[in-house]
Design a protein around this motif. Structure first.
Motif, PDB file in Angstrom:
ATOM      1  N   LYS A 117       0.921  -1.255   0.074  1.00  9.78           N
ATOM      2  CA  LYS A 117       0.096  -0.202  -0.005  1.00  9.78           C
ATOM      3  C   LYS A 117       0.768   1.335   0.014  1.00  9.78           C
ATOM      4  N   ALA A 118       1.984   1.172   0.483  1.00  6.93           N
ATOM      5  CA  ALA A 118       2.835   2.317   0.810  1.00  6.93           C
ATOM      6  C   ALA A 118       3.399   2.713  -0.763  1.00  6.93           C
ATOM      7  N   GLY A 119       3.884   1.502  -1.356  1.00  2.87           N
ATOM      8  CA  GLY A 119       4.387   1.425  -2.713  1.00  2.87           C
ATOM      9  C   GLY A 119       3.536   2.215  -3.558  1.00  2.87           C
ATOM     10  N   LYS A 120       2.187   1.702  -3.424  1.00  2.80           N
ATOM     11  CA  LYS A 120       1.182   2.504  -4.009  1.00  2.80           C
ATOM     12  C   LYS A 120       0.780   3.763  -4.012  1.00  2.80           C
ATOM     13  N   ALA A 121       1.000   4.403  -2.595  1.00  4.55           N
ATOM     14  CA  ALA A 121       1.048   5.734  -2.409  1.00  4.55           C
ATOM     15  C   ALA A 121       2.321   6.548  -2.929  1.00  4.55           C
ATOM     16  N   PHE A 141       5.696  11.468  -3.324  1.00  2.00           N
ATOM     17  CA  PHE A 141       4.692  10.467  -2.978  1.00  2.00           C
ATOM     18  C   PHE A 141       3.546  11.199  -2.550  1.00  2.00           C
ATOM     19  N   ASP A 142       2.457  10.532  -2.211  1.00  2.00           N
ATOM     20  CA  ASP A 142       1.249  11.005  -1.624  1.00  2.00           C
ATOM     21  C   ASP A 142       1.418  11.137  -0.209  1.00  2.00           C
ATOM     22  N   GLU A 143       1.724  12.237   0.030  1.00  2.00           N
ATOM     23  CA  GLU A 143       2.177  12.525   1.668  1.00  2.00           C
ATOM     24  C   GLU A 143       0.919  12.137   2.579  1.00  2.00           C
ATOM     25  N   LYS A 144      -0.173  12.843   2.033  1.00  2.00           N
ATOM     26  CA  LYS A 144      -1.585  12.567   2.986  1.00  2.00           C
ATOM     27  C   LYS A 144      -1.705  10.971   2.977  1.00  2.00           C
ATOM     28  N   GLY A 145      -1.804  10.215   1.684  1.00  2.00           N
ATOM     29  CA  GLY A 145      -2.105   9.032   2.138  1.00  2.00           C
ATOM     30  C   GLY A 145      -1.318   8.212   2.466  1.00  2.00           C
ATOM     31  N   MET A 146       0.110   8.546   2.462  1.00  2.00           N
ATOM     32  CA  MET A 146       1.220   7.738   3.031  1.00  2.00           C
ATOM     33  C   MET A 146       0.994   7.934   4.788  1.00  2.00           C
ATOM     34  N   LYS A 147       0.915   9.160   5.187  1.00  2.00           N
ATOM     35  CA  LYS A 147       0.602   9.516   6.804  1.00  2.00           C
ATOM     36  C   LYS A 147      -0.520   8.563   7.138  1.00  2.00           C
ATOM     37  N   GLN A 148      -1.584   8.663   6.484  1.00  2.00           N
ATOM     38  CA  GLN A 148      -2.764   7.836   6.860  1.00  2.00           C
ATOM     39  C   GLN A 148      -2.566   6.341   7.178  1.00  2.00           C
TER      40      GLN A 148
END
Length: 178
Positions: free
Chosen positions: A59-63, A131-138
């Protein structure tokens, strides 16, 4: 391996062996190298969130794979997320006086420690800032108020080393004058 050989060998790997996980002993040594990195006024303005769970790593890789960038990150078994933490008062005041944000410099140093330690352990790495910072933080439970600056992916490289391309010395080094 001496230090210059280590630096010459290290590259940004963009392909990882999906089937091979990183041994915990190796990961612990890499994280210790990161923890011991120098920082302005010994502020140590970082926190490392280490993702090793296979599903969460995917999931992190996708973000990390936004706008067609970093598609390889989904195959990396480890993501070390580098979060900027508050610097101490000395570092903050010094930064104000000098017009520099020392935590960014400090995090760059610790990222180099991580990448070189990974190479010393026979692992590949790539330092990602896109990367998608918001998505990765979630995904990682990082508070919204914090800055997630880097995602450093680590794993066993799936491809051979390539020739390192760098500018010639004359273009980047001068002595005593610019």
């Amino acid at each position: 391996m001496d230090f210059l050989q280590l630096v010459q060998a290290r590259q940004s790997d963009r392909s990882y062996d999906k089937e091979r996980s990183v041994e915990s002993e190796k990961l612990e040594r890499i994280l210790e190298a990161a923890r011991l990195a120098p920082s302005a006024c010994n502020a140590q303005p970082w926190r490392f969130v280490v993702i090793t769970d296979k599903e969460l790593a995917q999931k992190a890789g996708k973000a990390a794979a936004g706008l067609g960038m970093n598609k390889f990150a989904k195959d990396a078994p480890v993501h070390i997320l580098v979060v900027e933490e508050s610097a101490n008062i000395t570092s903050l005041l010094g930064g104000k006086v000098k017009g520099k944000h020392f935590p960014l410099i400090d995090i760059g140093i610790t990222a180099a420690h991580i990448a070189l330690a990974a190479e010393a352990e026979g692992l590949g790495s790539c330092i990602l800032g896109w990367f998608d910072e918001k998505g990765m933080k979630q995904l990682a439970g990082i508070p919204a108020s914090k800055r997630l600056l880097l995602d450093i992916v680590i794993g066993y490289p799936a491809k051979e080393k390539r020739k390192k391309m760098r500018k010639p010395k004359e273009k980047v080094i001068s002595y005593n004058r610019y």
